[in-house]
Structures are given as C-alpha cells and as structure tokens.
Motif scaffolding. Structure first.
Motif, PDB file in Angstrom:
ATOM      1  N   VAL A  25       0.806  -0.996   0.056  1.00  0.00           N
ATOM      2  CA  VAL A  25      -0.054  -0.064  -0.011  1.00  0.00           C
ATOM      3  C   VAL A  25       0.670   1.388   0.024  1.00  0.00           C
ATOM      4  CG1 VAL A  25      -1.582   1.442   1.414  1.00  0.00           C
ATOM      5  CG2 VAL A  25      -2.133  -1.002   0.953  1.00  0.00           C
ATOM      6  N   ASP A  26       1.756   1.303   0.917  1.00  0.00           N
ATOM      7  CA  ASP A  26       2.928   2.417   1.008  1.00  0.00           C
ATOM      8  C   ASP A  26       3.430   2.543  -0.536  1.00  0.00           C
ATOM      9  OD1 ASP A  26       2.265   2.622   3.506  1.00  0.00           O
ATOM     10  OD2 ASP A  26       4.204   1.775   4.162  1.00  0.00           O
ATOM     11  N   GLN A  27       3.972   1.399  -0.938  1.00  0.00           N
ATOM     12  CA  GLN A  27       4.581   1.667  -2.474  1.00  0.00           C
ATOM     13  C   GLN A  27       3.584   2.285  -3.448  1.00  0.00           C
ATOM     14  OE1 GLN A  27       6.314  -2.183  -3.771  1.00  0.00           O
ATOM     15  NE2 GLN A  27       5.879  -1.635  -5.740  1.00  0.00           N
ATOM     16  N   TYR A  28       2.568   1.820  -3.593  1.00  0.00           N
ATOM     17  CA  TYR A  28       1.581   2.099  -4.688  1.00  0.00           C
ATOM     18  C   TYR A  28       1.177   3.539  -4.316  1.00  0.00           C
ATOM     19  CZ  TYR A  28       1.441  -2.880  -5.469  1.00  0.00           C
ATOM     20  OH  TYR A  28       1.668  -4.173  -5.860  1.00  0.00           O
ATOM     21  N   LEU A  29       0.895   3.902  -3.187  1.00  0.00           N
ATOM     22  CA  LEU A  29       0.329   5.349  -2.909  1.00  0.00           C
ATOM     23  C   LEU A  29       1.672   6.382  -3.083  1.00  0.00           C
ATOM     24  CD1 LEU A  29      -1.601   4.870   0.328  1.00  0.00           C
ATOM     25  CD2 LEU A  29      -2.388   5.684  -1.936  1.00  0.00           C
ATOM     26  N   THR A  30       2.780   5.842  -2.997  1.00  0.00           N
ATOM     27  CA  THR A  30       3.996   6.488  -3.335  1.00  0.00           C
ATOM     28  C   THR A  30       4.078   6.852  -4.828  1.00  0.00           C
ATOM     29  OG1 THR A  30       5.130   6.008  -1.534  1.00  0.00           O
ATOM     30  CG2 THR A  30       6.379   6.933  -2.934  1.00  0.00           C
TER      31      THR A  30
END
Length: 507
Positions: free
Chosen positions: A431-436
């Motif tokens: 989730v962190d990766q895709y939002l970034t």
C-alpha cells in the motif's frame, strides 16, 4: 448573537412562531462545537474557509483556482513550484500579508514537534525560499502531483504566531486571517460570530454577518431550523425530509466523497490475534440495508476510498453481503459456533466494541445497524459512545474520511504507515509503495495503474470495513440565494461555503 435576538428566538420557539434571522444580512448556521480554530494542525473545520485563505483554492467543480497566489509555475527539472502572491492583502488586524507568512505556516505544519495531521501533505518539501515579499518557491525532493491541492491550506500570520505553541496558543481562540469574514465574538459553547471583511482582497461579501450557532445534537438542529433560529444546517436524512416541499425552505441533497466504515485499531492486541476475521466482518454487513434504513436512500454502498474519484477501481472485491461466506471465513480460521449462537476461538468469544463520536446520530445508527447484523452471523459486537475518543486504546471506531479533490488526499496520509491521519495503526508495505508511485507521477496512466494496485491490496488486507457513502442533506431558508447545489462535498459535508462571498439573502 445579541441578547435581544436570543430572547426573541427563544420566545418564538416556545410559542411556535417562525422568525427571520437577526437581520436581512445575517446568516445563522447550525454548527458543531469548536474548542479551537487551528487549520494548520486540524484538517476539518467548516469555519476555516471564512476566516482564512490558502495560496490556492477550489472552485465549484473542485478544481484548483488562484487564492492568495495570483499565479504560479512549475520547473520540472528542479521540481520547484514558484508562486506569485497578491499584493496589498491585509490580515484582519491591518498588518500586511507577505511570503514570510506562507513559509512560516508550511514549516510549522512540517515540524514533527507540532504533531500536525496535515504534515504528510508536505513531506516532499525540501526547501522553501522567500524570493521577495510577494514571491515564494517550494523545491520538492520528489514530485507530488497533489501539491497545488495542498496549497489550499490556510495561511497563518507569522507576526502573531512566531514562537507560540502551535497546539496550545491562545491565537486559535482568537484567530486572525485574510479571509472574507473576521471573528467578532466567540461565546464559548454558544456561538461564534463573524463579521464581513470590508477590505477583502477578492471583493466584499454580500452578507454582513455569519453566526456559527453551536448545536451539537442533530435532533436539536432540526427543531431550531423549524423554529426559525437557524437559517442553514446539515441535517440527518430523516430530519431533512421534514422540510421537503415547504415553500420557506430549500433542501439540498448534495453528493459527497464522505464514506463511513469500521476502523480496526491495529494497536489493540485483539487484532494482532484476530486480524484474519476482518474479511468475515466485511462480508457480514448488509450495506444496502443500512443505506435504505439509516440514510433513507440518501447515499450509496461503499467498498473503497475512491468511489467518487476518477481513479476508482470497480473491479476490486466489494465484500457484498454474504453471511454464509462470512461464516466460512470464520470457520476456516479455527472459529467454532458456541451454544449461545456466537463464534469462539481458543475459548474466547469472537466480538469487539465499535466506538462512535458523540453527537453524530447517523454514525451511531450506522454502527448499531452493523453491530446487529454482525451479531446475527455470530460475532458479538456492541457500540459505545465515549466522552473522548481513545485512538490507541479502543478496539474499533465508526470512521469517516473521503476527499473530493486529488486521489492522494485522504489516502496517502490515512493508509500510509505512520502517516499523520492514520488513526488505525495500519501498515502494509505494498500500500505504501503504490500510494507513493501514484503521488510521484503526473501521468494519468501511471497513476491509474498505481491506484488500481493500491485498491486491490487494500481489499486483500482491509484497514476498514467500508459501509457507505453519505449524502450531505443541507436545509436552508429559501431566502438564501447562491448556494452551489452541484458541488461535491468533502468529509463532514464540508465545502458548502466555498462561494459564500456571492451569497445573498432576499428580503
């Protein structure tokens, strides 16, 4: 409100009279209570837009338009925004607004010691340079496509706040901004009275006075609309229906990006042991029944945080109501049904408490309906309304989020690990990766792919059990003209005042 007006309103309420506002140029709005007005630290506050301005603003279609900045440009090579500010703008105390105020405000939000829930919006800012009094630049260490949206943040006066505690300063009880209205009086727990800023740089408002009358109980708001004590209020769907078809009132059923769901508090050890039952909880909620019974059809079922955004992914798991599937999930992780009709695991009954903030009857009703539905499938759920929310100690909360602006808003800081508005302790590396990835690209195709993956991962590993999107049911005296009925509202129904300087009250 003047004592004579309060007396007359009370007299009229007792004898069933329908009275007008204090004058043709006074608007009385039924508001929740405020303990402070601090837009830098707190995101929500309908009153902020009347008192303050940002460098940018949103129009009726939620698009970016100039605010305190009359123009800007972006240098892709250095990832730098340069804003050219309006000249001659005055703070309500008569002092000049300058670029130093902007720098002070954003640095205060970015300072981790200040604990602002808005800090994630500016974490990419590497350098702020005041070029002159009316020119300021922001160099980012990585692209943030939502940056112009975040520059709608209210700018605060450096000359009144420098050296002050940004959480505790008395300024936030006596705020001074550059906005179309200025604070005239604050009668704690009763009313906040604003008077128009005759020197407002975008033009003097038409309505002389706006009173935020504190009415914390939803039922009381409806009664005070009926008695004439209020001119405008956000009501429950049930209460709003009382005014439909009445000539003296106009009902605005306004769409919102504002969703409701059950937040699971992952700081609570219960979810360390029982996180694998969350999909069962999601399957066990009859969302359509809640939309019809609680919202009276004024809303829609929810399965994710971006359903009113161009980047919504309709193909993710919706967790449509399926009590049998819910029971299968529970039994697949080792839960067994007890003689009392509830599931047990390792001798402990499966169940939890949903906390709900006081004063919001719709949230209470949604939580109680969901709790009853979950009991019917064997999960022992109850609802409590604590005097004060204990974010780290509670088991679950009937949460509300949602933004009508860029998809980064209310996703990155709500679901990102350790971000300022992540009140659930949720953490998922993908989730962190895709939002970034989505934040750092201005290519719609790249963003669409990243947000698709974000929503898929969030559905696999839910932070919330999404329930519904609610409409904003505003009721206004028909004499008020200029309300933009088609604007999509934000969280808490915020946004109706975006064009208040154009409103008029017919005599």
């Amino acid at each position: 409100m003047k004592k004579s007006v309060l007396f007359f309103a009370a007299f009229a309420a007792v004898f069933g009279m329908n009275v007008c506002s204090a004058s043709a140029s006074t608007l009385v709005y039924g508001s929740g209570d405020y303990t402070r007005i601090n837009p830098a630290m707190d995101e929500h506050g309908e009153i902020n837009i009347l008192l303050f301005n940002g460098l940018t603003a949103h129009d009726g279609e939620n698009q970016i338009v100039p605010g305190l900045a009359k123009s800007w440009e972006f240098d892709e090579n250095t990832c730098t925004y340069t804003f050219h500010l309006e000249e001659g703008v005055k703070w309500h105390d008569g002092e000049d607004f300058t670029a130093n105020d902007v720098k002070f405000t954003i640095e205060s939000i970015m300072d981790p010691d200040n604990g602002s829930e808005n800090a994630p919006n500016y974490e990419d800012v590497e350098k702020i340079e005041v070029i002159d009094d009316y020119t300021i630049s922001f160099q980012l260490d990585a692209p943030n496509v939502a940056f112009l949206d975040y520059m709608t943040m209210a700018v605060l006066p450096e000359h009144l706040l420098e050296g002050e505690d940004m959480q505790e300063s008395d300024f936030f009880r006596h705020p001074i901004g550059t906005g179309p209205y200025k604070l005239a009086e604050w009668d704690e727990g009763q009313a906040i009275t604003l008077e128009k800023n005759e020197d407002y740089f975008k033009g003097e408002p038409n309505i002389d006075e706006v009173i935020f009358k504190i009415v914390t109980d939803d039922n009381a708001k409806a009664m005070q609309m009926q008695s004439g004590e209020l001119d405008l209020a956000l009501l429950t769907p049930k209460d709003a229906q009382l005014f439909a078809g009445q000539d003296d009132y106009t009902c605005y059923d306004m769409k919102t990006s504002d969703y409701r769901g059950i937040l699971f508090n992952f700081w609570n050890e219960y979810w360390t042991e029982n996180k694998d039952i969350i999909p069962a909880i999601c399957y066990g909620i009859d969302r359509e029944a809640i939309v019809q019974s609680v919202l009276l059809g004024e809303g829609m079922t929810a399965y994710g945080p971006l359903q009113r955004n161009i980047y919504n992914n309709e193909d993710v798991e919706h967790y449509d109501y399926n009590p049998e599937k819910a029971k299968e999930v529970l039994e697949s992780v080792g839960c067994t049904m007890g003689e009392d009709g509830f599931y047990y695991r390792n001798g402990e009954k499966i169940g939890f408490v949903i906390s709900v903030g006081a004063g919001d009857q719709v949230r209470v009703d949604i939580a109680q309906a969901a709790a009853q539905q979950l009991k019917e499938i064997g999960i022992d759920v109850s609802v409590e309304v604590p005097a004060q929310v204990d974010w780290s100690g509670q088991m679950a909360y009937l949460i509300g989020w949602g933004s009508p602006f860029d998809a980064d808003d209310h996703t990155y800081k709500v679901f990102g690990t350790d971000k300022g508005a992540n009140y659930s302790g949720y953490s998922n590396a993908l989730v962190d990766q895709y939002l970034t990835e989505a934040r750092q690209s201005d290519d719609p195709e790249v963003r669409a792919e990243a947000y698709d993956k974000f929503q898929e991962e969030l559905a696999k590993d839910p932070a919330f059990a999404f329930i519904c999107y609610i409409d904003a049911n505003y009721v206004a005296k028909s004499s008020i003209e200029g309300i933009s009925a088609d604007t999509v509202m934000g969280h808490h129904g915020v946004g109706i005042f975006w064009n208040i300087t154009d409103w008029t009250i017919a005599e």
